[in-house]
Write a protein that holds these residues in place. Structure first.
Motif, PDB file in Angstrom:
ATOM      1  N   VAL A  30       5.727  -0.804  38.189  1.00 54.06           N
ATOM      2  CA  VAL A  30       6.943  -0.013  38.410  1.00 54.06           C
ATOM      3  C   VAL A  30       7.776   0.050  37.135  1.00 54.06           C
ATOM      4  CG1 VAL A  30       9.137   0.051  39.661  1.00 54.06           C
ATOM      5  CG2 VAL A  30       7.018  -0.449  40.890  1.00 54.06           C
ATOM      6  N   PHE A  31       7.913  -1.083  36.463  1.00 50.50           N
ATOM      7  CA  PHE A  31       8.702  -1.119  35.232  1.00 50.50           C
ATOM      8  C   PHE A  31       8.091  -0.211  34.171  1.00 50.50           C
ATOM      9  CE2 PHE A  31      10.138  -3.183  31.239  1.00 50.50           C
ATOM     10  CZ  PHE A  31      11.504  -3.132  31.452  1.00 50.50           C
ATOM     11  N   HIS A  32       6.773  -0.266  34.045  1.00 48.37           N
ATOM     12  CA  HIS A  32       6.104   0.590  33.068  1.00 48.37           C
ATOM     13  C   HIS A  32       6.345   2.062  33.381  1.00 48.37           C
ATOM     14  CE1 HIS A  32       3.139   1.989  30.181  1.00 48.37           C
ATOM     15  NE2 HIS A  32       2.553   2.672  31.138  1.00 48.37           N
ATOM     16  N   GLN A  33       6.249   2.419  34.644  1.00 45.05           N
ATOM     17  CA  GLN A  33       6.476   3.814  35.030  1.00 45.05           C
ATOM     18  C   GLN A  33       7.907   4.234  34.716  1.00 45.05           C
ATOM     19  OE1 GLN A  33       5.847   4.627  39.189  1.00 45.05           O
ATOM     20  NE2 GLN A  33       5.697   6.829  38.876  1.00 45.05           N
ATOM     21  N   MET A  34       8.861   3.342  34.997  1.00 43.91           N
ATOM     22  CA  MET A  34      10.259   3.655  34.710  1.00 43.91           C
ATOM     23  C   MET A  34      10.512   3.836  33.220  1.00 43.91           C
ATOM     24  SD  MET A  34      12.201   1.007  37.309  1.00 43.91           S
ATOM     25  CE  MET A  34      13.776   1.244  36.463  1.00 43.91           C
ATOM     26  N   MET A  35       9.984   2.924  32.427  1.00 45.15           N
ATOM     27  CA  MET A  35      10.298   2.917  31.005  1.00 45.15           C
ATOM     28  C   MET A  35       9.566   4.003  30.226  1.00 45.15           C
ATOM     29  SD  MET A  35      12.572   0.685  31.012  1.00 45.15           S
ATOM     30  CE  MET A  35      12.909   0.689  29.252  1.00 45.15           C
ATOM     31  N   THR A  36       8.478   4.505  30.762  1.00 39.83           N
ATOM     32  CA  THR A  36       7.707   5.534  30.057  1.00 39.83           C
ATOM     33  C   THR A  36       7.816   6.898  30.722  1.00 39.83           C
ATOM     34  OG1 THR A  36       5.695   4.920  31.277  1.00 39.83           O
ATOM     35  CG2 THR A  36       6.072   3.838  29.148  1.00 39.83           C
ATOM     36  N   SER A  37       8.700   7.035  31.706  1.00 35.76           N
ATOM     37  CA  SER A  37       8.827   8.307  32.420  1.00 35.76           C
ATOM     38  C   SER A  37       9.381   9.410  31.517  1.00 35.76           C
ATOM     39  CB  SER A  37       9.724   8.145  33.655  1.00 35.76           C
ATOM     40  OG  SER A  37      11.025   7.723  33.279  1.00 35.76           O
ATOM     41  N   VAL A  38      10.149   9.040  30.513  1.00 36.16           N
ATOM     42  CA  VAL A  38      10.649  10.004  29.534  1.00 36.16           C
ATOM     43  C   VAL A  38       9.805   9.876  28.273  1.00 36.16           C
ATOM     44  CG1 VAL A  38      12.614  10.726  28.138  1.00 36.16           C
ATOM     45  CG2 VAL A  38      12.985   9.869  30.463  1.00 36.16           C
ATOM     46  N   PRO A  39       9.107  10.928  27.870  1.00 40.96           N
ATOM     47  CA  PRO A  39       8.245  10.834  26.681  1.00 40.96           C
ATOM     48  C   PRO A  39       9.055  10.508  25.425  1.00 40.96           C
ATOM     49  CG  PRO A  39       7.793  12.844  27.930  1.00 40.96           C
ATOM     50  CD  PRO A  39       9.042  12.254  28.497  1.00 40.96           C
ATOM     51  N   LEU A  40       8.412   9.837  24.487  1.00 44.55           N
ATOM     52  CA  LEU A  40       9.049   9.587  23.203  1.00 44.55           C
ATOM     53  C   LEU A  40       9.279  10.906  22.475  1.00 44.55           C
ATOM     54  CD1 LEU A  40       6.929   6.550  21.949  1.00 44.55           C
ATOM     55  CD2 LEU A  40       9.285   6.487  22.789  1.00 44.55           C
ATOM     56  N   PRO A  41      10.340  11.007  21.680  1.00 39.78           N
ATOM     57  CA  PRO A  41      10.535  12.218  20.877  1.00 39.78           C
ATOM     58  C   PRO A  41       9.317  12.490  20.009  1.00 39.78           C
ATOM     59  CG  PRO A  41      12.500  10.841  20.808  1.00 39.78           C
ATOM     60  CD  PRO A  41      11.428  10.032  21.496  1.00 39.78           C
ATOM     61  N   PRO A  42       9.033  13.751  19.734  1.00 39.52           N
ATOM     62  CA  PRO A  42       7.808  14.089  18.992  1.00 39.52           C
ATOM     63  C   PRO A  42       7.774  13.549  17.577  1.00 39.52           C
ATOM     64  CG  PRO A  42       9.202  16.029  19.333  1.00 39.52           C
ATOM     65  CD  PRO A  42       9.761  14.955  20.184  1.00 39.52           C
ATOM     66  N   ASP A  43       8.926  13.203  17.008  1.00 39.90           N
ATOM     67  CA  ASP A  43       8.920  12.687  15.647  1.00 39.90           C
ATOM     68  C   ASP A  43       8.778  11.172  15.581  1.00 39.90           C
ATOM     69  OD1 ASP A  43      11.407  12.031  16.641  1.00 39.90           O
ATOM     70  OD2 ASP A  43      12.531  12.663  14.857  1.00 39.90           O
ATOM     71  N   VAL A  44       8.557  10.522  16.734  1.00 41.45           N
ATOM     72  CA  VAL A  44       8.342   9.081  16.766  1.00 41.45           C
ATOM     73  C   VAL A  44       6.844   8.797  16.724  1.00 41.45           C
ATOM     74  CG1 VAL A  44       8.597   6.967  18.132  1.00 41.45           C
ATOM     75  CG2 VAL A  44      10.465   8.624  18.035  1.00 41.45           C
ATOM     76  N   THR A  45       6.438   7.909  15.836  1.00 41.27           N
ATOM     77  CA  THR A  45       5.032   7.499  15.771  1.00 41.27           C
ATOM     78  C   THR A  45       4.890   6.067  16.274  1.00 41.27           C
ATOM     79  OG1 THR A  45       5.220   6.699  13.487  1.00 41.27           O
ATOM     80  CG2 THR A  45       4.599   8.998  13.804  1.00 41.27           C
ATOM     81  N   THR A  46       3.797   5.800  16.964  1.00 39.59           N
ATOM     82  CA  THR A  46       3.503   4.445  17.429  1.00 39.59           C
ATOM     83  C   THR A  46       2.071   4.104  17.029  1.00 39.59           C
ATOM     84  OG1 THR A  46       2.771   5.238  19.609  1.00 39.59           O
ATOM     85  CG2 THR A  46       5.086   4.621  19.382  1.00 39.59           C
ATOM     86  N   VAL A  47       1.909   2.928  16.429  1.00 40.36           N
ATOM     87  CA  VAL A  47       0.598   2.509  15.946  1.00 40.36           C
ATOM     88  C   VAL A  47       0.346   1.074  16.407  1.00 40.36           C
ATOM     89  CG1 VAL A  47      -0.864   2.117  13.935  1.00 40.36           C
ATOM     90  CG2 VAL A  47       0.806   3.988  13.912  1.00 40.36           C
ATOM     91  N   PRO A  48      -0.688   0.851  17.240  1.00 43.36           N
ATOM     92  CA  PRO A  48      -1.005  -0.517  17.650  1.00 43.36           C
ATOM     93  C   PRO A  48      -1.682  -1.283  16.528  1.00 43.36           C
ATOM     94  CG  PRO A  48      -2.586   1.014  18.591  1.00 43.36           C
ATOM     95  CD  PRO A  48      -1.562   1.849  17.886  1.00 43.36           C
ATOM     96  N   GLY A  49      -1.521  -2.588  16.568  1.00 44.03           N
ATOM     97  CA  GLY A  49      -2.166  -3.415  15.554  1.00 44.03           C
ATOM     98  C   GLY A  49      -2.043  -4.882  15.894  1.00 44.03           C
ATOM     99  N   LEU A  50      -2.346  -5.724  14.930  1.00 46.54           N
ATOM    100  CA  LEU A  50      -2.228  -7.167  15.071  1.00 46.54           C
ATOM    101  C   LEU A  50      -1.340  -7.697  13.952  1.00 46.54           C
ATOM    102  CD1 LEU A  50      -5.897  -8.292  15.841  1.00 46.54           C
ATOM    103  CD2 LEU A  50      -3.981  -8.285  17.444  1.00 46.54           C
ATOM    104  N   LEU A  51      -0.548  -8.714  14.274  1.00 45.29           N
ATOM    105  CA  LEU A  51       0.318  -9.350  13.297  1.00 45.29           C
ATOM    106  C   LEU A  51       0.278 -10.843  13.561  1.00 45.29           C
ATOM    107  CD1 LEU A  51       2.299  -8.737  10.974  1.00 45.29           C
ATOM    108  CD2 LEU A  51       4.122  -8.623  12.672  1.00 45.29           C
TER     109      LEU A  51
END
Length: 308
Positions: A30-51
């Motif tokens: 439910v939390f995931h659905q709530m927090m991602t229901s509004v798409p990120l702005p198109p100028d935002v980039t997200t890159v997964p990785g390891l740190l």
């Protein structure tokens, strides 16, 4: 600031389907659905990785200075939430601060109880340092449980002899897992999102057999000596108000530079609602100004230091 905006947000949160203290798997979905229901702005980039061996999500916005890094710790009472769920708020901070945010995917309880989250946070910070990022170009940001984790990580870094970041900013931090603050009950009728009962359920999940007063679990009870400048923001309509106020007082007692901002008639982590709440945008701009000011102060100090 609009009273109607505050009323609309309160009404929305009171009718949200999330039960923070309910079944973990259901709450996460439910939390995931709530927090991602509004798409990120198109100028935002997200890159997964390891740190430092820990999964992270790098969130970037146009014009970011590559020299600065916001190490971001998401909320979710140590049992729900993710780096992806925090990407929207992290992007809002990134855009205003002019630096990329690295959201840490720390392990969650009850599968991974304390000190797993602290271990992951410290490992991620070590990873940044190992990449050659100077500590004075790192700023910590955390929300809710991530705010408490932010403070605990600072304490753990200090105890390990590792350098502190230039600053730390926490939104509505959960710093007392014993849930002993007076606002836990005194503000319960005003808080549209959290209940003390739900927090106690999640605290048991995270703590396991660890006492709630363990400093790295509840950093309100830690020695905060030597921590970097802190900015603490909270809303007056949340049960964790006392966690923020008592943290500020304890930091001041331990000679830490600290600023507490309490925004009236707004709820827990109100900063996440900048699209509909003027106070949220103002708070984010204030937080970004604090981050930039501490980076500038660190550069000035470094420039004034005699060369070895």
């Amino acid at each position: 600031m609009s009273e109607q905006q505050r009323r609309d947000l309160d009404e929305m949160l009171r009718h949200a389907p999330l039960d923070v203290g309910g079944d973990v798997a259901e709450a996460r979905a439910v939390f995931h659905q709530m927090m991602t229901s509004v798409p990120l702005p198109p100028d935002v980039t997200t890159v997964p990785g390891l740190l430092g061996g820990v999964p992270v999500l790098t969130v970037d916005t146009p014009g970011s200075d590559p020299a600065g890094v916001l190490l971001y710790f998401h909320g979710g009472a140590y049992a729900i939430g993710s780096a992806a769920d925090a990407a929207g708020l992290a992007a809002d901070v990134s855009r205003r601060a002019g630096a990329r945010a690295v959201c840490v995917e720390y392990r969650l309880a009850p599968e991974n109880p304390f000190p797993a989250a602290v271990d992951d946070a410290v490992a991620a910070c070590r990873g940044l340092l190992d990449q050659g990022i100077p500590s004075d170009r790192i700023a910590f940001v955390g929300e809710s449980a991530g705010g408490g984790l932010t403070i605990a990580t600072l304490v753990a870094l200090r105890d390990a002899g590792l350098p502190q970041p230039a600053s730390a900013t926490v939104f509505s931090p959960w710093t007392d897992l014993t849930v002993s603050g007076a606002s836990a009950t005194g503000k319960a009728h005003l808080d549209p999102a959290l209940t003390p009962e739900a927090l106690r359920v999640r605290a048991r999940d995270y703590l396991g057999r660890t006492p709630g007063t363990e400093p790295l679990a509840s950093p309100l009870f830690a020695d905060l000596t030597g921590l970097p400048p802190l900015l603490i923001q909270a809303g007056s309509h949340e049960i964790l108000l006392d966690d923020a106020a008592r943290l500020a007082s304890r930091a001041a007692d331990h000679d830490v530079q600290v600023e507490l901002q309490v925004w009236p008639q707004v709820p827990h982590v109100f900063q996440a609602f900048a699209a509909m709440l003027d106070e949220a945008d103002a708070a984010l701009r204030s937080a970004a100004a604090f981050v930039r000011a501490q980076w500038a102060a660190a550069r000035t100090t470094q420039a004034a230091s005699p060369r070895q």
